[in-house]
Design a protein around this motif. Structure first.
Motif, PDB file in Angstrom:
ATOM      1  N   ALA A 126      54.684  41.065 105.234  1.00 29.79           N
ATOM      2  CA  ALA A 126      55.062  41.382 106.692  1.00 29.79           C
ATOM      3  C   ALA A 126      53.928  40.850 107.435  1.00 29.79           C
TER       4      ALA A 126
ATOM      5  N   ASP B 226      59.312  41.037 110.390  1.00 32.45           N
ATOM      6  CA  ASP B 226      59.675  41.544 108.898  1.00 32.45           C
ATOM      7  C   ASP B 226      58.973  43.010 108.605  1.00 32.45           C
TER       8      ASP B 226
ATOM      9  N   SER C 125      69.410  33.359 109.112  1.00 33.17           N
ATOM     10  CA  SER C 125      67.962  33.467 108.869  1.00 33.17           C
ATOM     11  C   SER C 125      67.276  32.525 110.043  1.00 33.17           C
TER      12      SER C 125
ATOM     13  N   LEU D 178      63.417  40.701 112.383  1.00 37.49           N
ATOM     14  CA  LEU D 178      63.647  40.525 111.041  1.00 37.49           C
ATOM     15  C   LEU D 178      63.933  38.945 111.181  1.00 37.49           C
ATOM     16  N   THR D 179      63.277  38.057 110.266  1.00 35.46           N
ATOM     17  CA  THR D 179      63.691  36.836 109.950  1.00 35.46           C
ATOM     18  C   THR D 179      65.221  36.836 109.195  1.00 35.46           C
TER      19      THR D 179
ATOM     20  N   HIS E 267      62.787  42.585 103.264  1.00 33.49           N
ATOM     21  CA  HIS E 267      62.531  42.165 104.624  1.00 33.49           C
ATOM     22  C   HIS E 267      62.803  43.156 105.607  1.00 33.49           C
TER      23      HIS E 267
ATOM     24  N   GLY F  14      60.191  33.752 107.046  1.00 25.78           N
ATOM     25  CA  GLY F  14      60.705  34.512 106.299  1.00 25.78           C
ATOM     26  C   GLY F  14      61.073  33.726 105.028  1.00 25.78           C
TER      27      GLY F  14
ATOM     28  N   GLY G 218      57.844  35.101 103.849  1.00 25.99           N
ATOM     29  CA  GLY G 218      58.001  36.805 103.279  1.00 25.99           C
ATOM     30  C   GLY G 218      57.571  36.706 101.959  1.00 25.99           C
TER      31      GLY G 218
END
Length: 239
Positions: free
Chosen positions: A17, A30, A157, A59-60, A66, A171, A216
């Motif tokens: 992250a 993330d 996404s 958040l991706t 995640h 991500g 990620g």
């Protein structure tokens, strides 16, 4: 880990992250796994910051590896959590990914599962509340992060472009370490709902003027978006 004047990473090449720091505060991108919480606190402390400086978490996408500490940050510290409207239900645990498992190597999978287990990845706390975002939106958060829709891995996404950090956070729109095979370098990510759509979405970042491409999972990539996309397309053709 400090990657640049405005850029930090927590976690490792298995699950990561990121933090963006400006004079206005900190944006987290993330939330890794629940057990990354102590690393978040340690990195903030090393930056001379605290949880009070965190203005938002983006958040991706809504997968469990995640969203790890996202609800804790939101519930206990009042930090708003942003996710694309098409992945909001996933982040709340109402919808689960049905992506195929794909090719794997036992050692790589075992390493991922052991690490995830140590970091609380087997106990997911889903989000109770989220703020939904859309493609093209620039958020009023440190670094003025811009949302780039990258459907494919999941319907919602996104990539997050932060010019001041010279970075785009992707991500699982791509990976530089395949968690199922251990293969390194830019390549398509596993557990992707629609691989063809994910590959097509890479055009959204291909021409970005950003040195850092930050996935990620895997080593941070600092050779630019165009080269990363070229290698991913080549890897996809090899299979």
């Amino acid at each position: 880990m400090k990657l640049g004047p405005h850029l930090h990473r927590i976690g490792n090449d298995i699950v990561a992250a990121y933090l963006v720091e400006t004079d206005e505060g900190v944006t987290v991108v993330d939330a890794g796994l629940a057990g990354h919480w102590p690393e978040l606190l340690a990195e903030l402390s090393a930056m001379g910051r605290s949880l009070a400086d965190v203005r938002g978490l983006i958040l991706t996408h809504g997968d469990t590896d995640h969203i790890g500490f996202a609800e804790r940050l939101r519930r206990d510290h009042g930090v708003p959590v942003y996710v694309h409207e098409a992945d909001a239900a996933r982040a709340r645990g109402e919808v689960k990914s049905k992506a195929p498992f794909g090719t794997f190597k036992v050692g790589a999978v075992a390493s991922f599962l052991m690490y995830a287990s140590r970091k609380g990845g087997l106990r997911t706390t889903y989000l109770s509340e989220v703020i939904t975002v859309r493609d093209g939106q620039v958020l009023d958060l440190p670094g003025a992060p811009r949302v780039i829709g990258m459907p494919g891995h999941s319907p919602g996404s996104i990539a997050v472009h932060v010019p001041i950090a010279d970075a785009v956070f992707v991500g699982d729109a791509l990976t530089t370490r395949h968690v199922l095979t251990g293969r390194s370098g830019p390549q398509p990510a596993p557990f992707t709902d629609d691989q063809a759509l994910a590959l097509a979405s890479l055009a959204r970042i291909e021409d970005l003027r950003a040195t850092w491409i930050l996935p990620g999972h895997g080593t941070p990539w600092n050779e630019g978006a165009a080269e990363a996309v070229r290698r991913i397309k080549a890897a996809a053709q090899v299979g």
